[in-house]
Design a protein around this motif. Structure first.
Motif, PDB file in Angstrom:
ATOM      1  N   GLN A 292     -12.263   0.246   0.768  1.00 33.21           N
ATOM      2  CA  GLN A 292     -12.195  -0.523   2.005  1.00 33.21           C
ATOM      3  C   GLN A 292     -13.298  -1.554   2.111  1.00 33.21           C
ATOM      4  OE1 GLN A 292      -9.745  -0.391   4.397  1.00 33.21           O
ATOM      5  NE2 GLN A 292      -8.731   0.887   2.869  1.00 33.21           N
ATOM      6  N   GLU A 293     -14.418  -1.307   1.420  1.00 33.43           N
ATOM      7  CA  GLU A 293     -15.523  -2.248   1.470  1.00 33.43           C
ATOM      8  C   GLU A 293     -15.355  -3.259   0.344  1.00 33.43           C
ATOM      9  OE1 GLU A 293     -16.039   0.977   0.968  1.00 33.43           O
ATOM     10  OE2 GLU A 293     -16.599   1.699   2.960  1.00 33.43           O
ATOM     11  N   LYS A 294     -15.079  -4.502   0.686  1.00 32.42           N
ATOM     12  CA  LYS A 294     -14.957  -5.535  -0.339  1.00 32.42           C
ATOM     13  C   LYS A 294     -16.346  -6.010  -0.753  1.00 32.42           C
ATOM     14  CE  LYS A 294     -14.756  -9.882   2.216  1.00 32.42           C
ATOM     15  NZ  LYS A 294     -15.881 -10.479   1.504  1.00 32.42           N
ATOM     16  N   ALA A 295     -16.390  -6.730  -1.838  1.00 33.25           N
ATOM     17  CA  ALA A 295     -17.671  -7.268  -2.294  1.00 33.25           C
ATOM     18  C   ALA A 295     -18.258  -8.180  -1.227  1.00 33.25           C
ATOM     19  CB  ALA A 295     -17.472  -8.038  -3.596  1.00 33.25           C
TER      20      ALA A 295
ATOM     21  N   THR B 193      -8.473  -9.668   5.384  1.00 34.71           N
ATOM     22  CA  THR B 193      -7.533  -8.684   4.851  1.00 34.71           C
ATOM     23  C   THR B 193      -6.932  -7.873   5.987  1.00 34.71           C
ATOM     24  OG1 THR B 193      -9.347  -7.114   4.500  1.00 34.71           O
ATOM     25  CG2 THR B 193      -8.710  -8.515   2.644  1.00 34.71           C
ATOM     26  N   GLY B 194      -5.607  -7.691   5.897  1.00 37.30           N
ATOM     27  CA  GLY B 194      -4.918  -6.843   6.865  1.00 37.30           C
ATOM     28  C   GLY B 194      -4.753  -5.427   6.366  1.00 37.30           C
ATOM     29  N   GLY B 195      -4.939  -5.222   5.072  1.00 40.19           N
ATOM     30  CA  GLY B 195      -4.811  -3.887   4.504  1.00 40.19           C
ATOM     31  C   GLY B 195      -5.111  -3.900   3.018  1.00 40.19           C
TER      32      GLY B 195
ATOM     33  N   ALA C  27      -0.941  -0.295  -9.642  1.00 45.27           N
ATOM     34  CA  ALA C  27      -0.596  -1.475  -8.840  1.00 45.27           C
ATOM     35  C   ALA C  27      -1.371  -1.399  -7.534  1.00 45.27           C
ATOM     36  CB  ALA C  27       0.905  -1.522  -8.570  1.00 45.27           C
ATOM     37  N   LYS C  28      -2.336  -2.282  -7.362  1.00 46.55           N
ATOM     38  CA  LYS C  28      -3.196  -2.292  -6.180  1.00 46.55           C
ATOM     39  C   LYS C  28      -2.883  -3.543  -5.352  1.00 46.55           C
ATOM     40  CE  LYS C  28      -6.680   0.061  -8.965  1.00 46.55           C
ATOM     41  NZ  LYS C  28      -6.398   1.407  -8.462  1.00 46.55           N
ATOM     42  N   ILE C  29      -3.147  -3.471  -4.064  1.00 49.29           N
ATOM     43  CA  ILE C  29      -2.718  -4.546  -3.168  1.00 49.29           C
ATOM     44  C   ILE C  29      -3.851  -4.956  -2.240  1.00 49.29           C
ATOM     45  CG2 ILE C  29      -0.999  -5.303  -1.478  1.00 49.29           C
ATOM     46  CD1 ILE C  29       0.692  -2.859  -2.380  1.00 49.29           C
ATOM     47  N   VAL C  30      -4.064  -6.261  -2.146  1.00 47.64           N
ATOM     48  CA  VAL C  30      -4.888  -6.851  -1.089  1.00 47.64           C
ATOM     49  C   VAL C  30      -3.930  -7.640  -0.197  1.00 47.64           C
ATOM     50  CG1 VAL C  30      -6.796  -8.391  -0.524  1.00 47.64           C
ATOM     51  CG2 VAL C  30      -6.874  -7.032  -2.631  1.00 47.64           C
ATOM     52  N   ASP C  31      -3.767  -7.195   1.024  1.00 45.78           N
ATOM     53  CA  ASP C  31      -2.835  -7.844   1.952  1.00 45.78           C
ATOM     54  C   ASP C  31      -3.614  -8.728   2.913  1.00 45.78           C
ATOM     55  OD1 ASP C  31      -0.469  -8.447   3.337  1.00 45.78           O
ATOM     56  OD2 ASP C  31      -0.811  -6.803   4.760  1.00 45.78           O
ATOM     57  N   LEU C  32      -3.443 -10.053   2.813  1.00 48.62           N
ATOM     58  CA  LEU C  32      -4.138 -10.987   3.691  1.00 48.62           C
ATOM     59  C   LEU C  32      -3.397 -11.119   5.018  1.00 48.62           C
ATOM     60  CD1 LEU C  32      -5.164 -13.820   1.183  1.00 48.62           C
ATOM     61  CD2 LEU C  32      -6.261 -11.615   1.653  1.00 48.62           C
TER      62      LEU C  32
ATOM     63  N   VAL D 217      -4.174  -6.215  -9.519  1.00 43.88           N
ATOM     64  CA  VAL D 217      -4.499  -6.448  -8.109  1.00 43.88           C
ATOM     65  C   VAL D 217      -3.588  -7.557  -7.593  1.00 43.88           C
ATOM     66  CG1 VAL D 217      -6.303  -7.050  -6.466  1.00 43.88           C
ATOM     67  CG2 VAL D 217      -6.883  -5.753  -8.529  1.00 43.88           C
ATOM     68  N   PHE D 218      -2.555  -7.167  -6.872  1.00 48.30           N
ATOM     69  CA  PHE D 218      -1.672  -8.139  -6.246  1.00 48.30           C
ATOM     70  C   PHE D 218      -2.285  -8.572  -4.917  1.00 48.30           C
ATOM     71  CE2 PHE D 218       1.206  -5.573  -8.862  1.00 48.30           C
ATOM     72  CZ  PHE D 218       1.946  -6.554  -9.506  1.00 48.30           C
ATOM     73  N   VAL D 219      -2.324  -9.876  -4.680  1.00 47.10           N
ATOM     74  CA  VAL D 219      -2.847 -10.405  -3.414  1.00 47.10           C
ATOM     75  C   VAL D 219      -1.676 -11.008  -2.649  1.00 47.10           C
ATOM     76  CG1 VAL D 219      -4.501 -11.927  -2.303  1.00 47.10           C
ATOM     77  CG2 VAL D 219      -5.055 -10.895  -4.518  1.00 47.10           C
ATOM     78  N   ASN D 220      -1.257 -10.324  -1.585  1.00 47.37           N
ATOM     79  CA  ASN D 220      -0.167 -10.833  -0.756  1.00 47.37           C
ATOM     80  C   ASN D 220      -0.722 -11.868   0.212  1.00 47.37           C
ATOM     81  OD1 ASN D 220       2.369 -11.074   0.538  1.00 47.37           O
ATOM     82  ND2 ASN D 220       1.685  -9.643   2.119  1.00 47.37           N
ATOM     83  N   ASP D 221      -0.404 -13.132  -0.055  1.00 47.00           N
ATOM     84  CA  ASP D 221      -1.002 -14.244   0.695  1.00 47.00           C
ATOM     85  C   ASP D 221      -0.151 -14.600   1.916  1.00 47.00           C
ATOM     86  OD1 ASP D 221      -2.708 -16.315   1.352  1.00 47.00           O
ATOM     87  OD2 ASP D 221      -1.838 -17.724  -0.078  1.00 47.00           O
TER      88      ASP D 221
END
Length: 329
Positions: A323-326, A315-317, A75-80, A51-55
């Motif tokens: 789509q539902e975060k904890a 999150t922007g994407g 490779a999963k992405i959390v885009d802030l 889980v890559f988090v693009n800060d």
């Protein structure tokens, strides 16, 4: 044997390992990181994803991450939406990681992937947390080594939650540890302290920290200073207590000195004290008051941040994630 250990031993499928990697302007490091870590993970008896988090990166980090995701769905992405800081990025990763065990590591490969085998083995033995401890900091400057060592000593003296010396964010956590961290609601987050606060059976793996292979560090001494302040004020009220004791001490000294002056005046008559000593006393007490107000202000500012209850991050994407975060309290 605990229920958790039984479940780990009797699982019919390989456990899932999720790795959280915060990224801020790391376009030069991503390809090398993926090529290095993927073979290590493939050789392990685990299912895995990263889980890559693009800060809020301002370079091509997000583009590189999307290319990785399209090439490999693991490779999963959390885009802030913007740069929220590493503590918030780690929080976002913990909220979206779905593995039976979760590892936090940096993209610069100063956290050696080779340690993952030992970490997972210790997890299988029943440890809920496995931390990586640096046995040397030869790649750091002398000032950083001294300041880091002093910070750990001061923090552990004044806080009930002890941080192991020379242990960073690189660690493995069982999913129940991650669930405990998700339940912590504070907005001003010092993750090393939170990791220590939740407890759970912990093992330590020692390693030699290599030099950074790609990119440059995003921390300067000013940010490290503010980071240390966040840690101390988040886990101890001792600075406020010390200031109360110091104020009481000054008041007692002032009272004793006043009694002496009155006694001298009664016995020897009125004398005219010098302006220098009076000015020094006024400036000293004024400085102490300003420092005391500053310490109170540090705590008050954090209370202010907590009472606003703004989200820790936005999150922007999401790529490859639900789509539902904890939900957070």
């Amino acid at each position: 044997m605990s229920d958790a250990l039984v479940a780990r031993s009797l699982g019919t499928e390989p456990p899932r390992l999720s790795i959280i990697v915060p990224c801020y302007n790391e376009e030069d490091a991503l390809d090398h990181f993926w090529r290095t870590i993927a073979p290590h993970l493939d050789d392990m008896d685990v299912q895995w994803d990263i889980v890559f988090v693009n800060d809020g990166s301002s370079d091509a980090t997000l583009l590189k991450l999307v290319q990785l995701h399209r090439a490999d769905q693991r490779a999963k992405i959390v885009d802030l939406t913007r740069n929220f800081g590493k503590e918030a990025a780690m929080t976002a990763g913990l909220d979206h990681a779905g593995g039976d065990m979760v590892v936090v590591m940096d993209v610069d490969l100063q956290d050696p992937p080779e340690l993952l085998i030992d970490m997972v083995d210790l997890w299988r033995q029943g440890y809920d947390v496995v931390v990586a401890r640096r046995v040397s900091r030869f790649d750091d400057t002398q000032l950083k080594r001294v300041s880091a060592g002093n910070f750990y000593r001061v923090f552990n003296r004044i806080s009930p939650s002890k941080i192991p010396a020379d242990v960073g964010d690189y660690r493995l956590m069982d999913k129940r540890v991650v669930a405990a961290l998700r339940a912590l609601p504070e907005r001003v987050r010092f993750m090393k302290g939170l990791f220590a606060w939740v407890g759970f059976p912990t093992a330590v793996v020692d390693y030699e920290r290599p030099v950074r292979q790609r990119g440059t560090t995003k921390f300067n001494y000013w940010r490290l200073w503010n980071f240390a302040l966040d840690g101390i004020t988040s886990f101890s009220t001792l600075p406020l207590r010390i200031w109360s004791y110091l104020g009481l001490f000054v008041a007692v000294v002032a009272f004793v000195y006043g009694v002496i002056i009155i006694g001298r005046t009664i016995i020897l008559g009125i004398d005219v004290p010098g302006y220098a000593s009076l000015l020094a006393a006024v400036l000293f007490l004024g400085g102490m008051q300003l420092v005391g107000l500053g310490i109170i202000g540090e705590y008050l500012g954090r209370i202010y941040s907590e009472t606003k209850r703004r989200p820790i991050y936005l999150t922007g994407g999401l790529y490859g994630l639900k789509q539902e975060k904890a939900e957070r309290p």
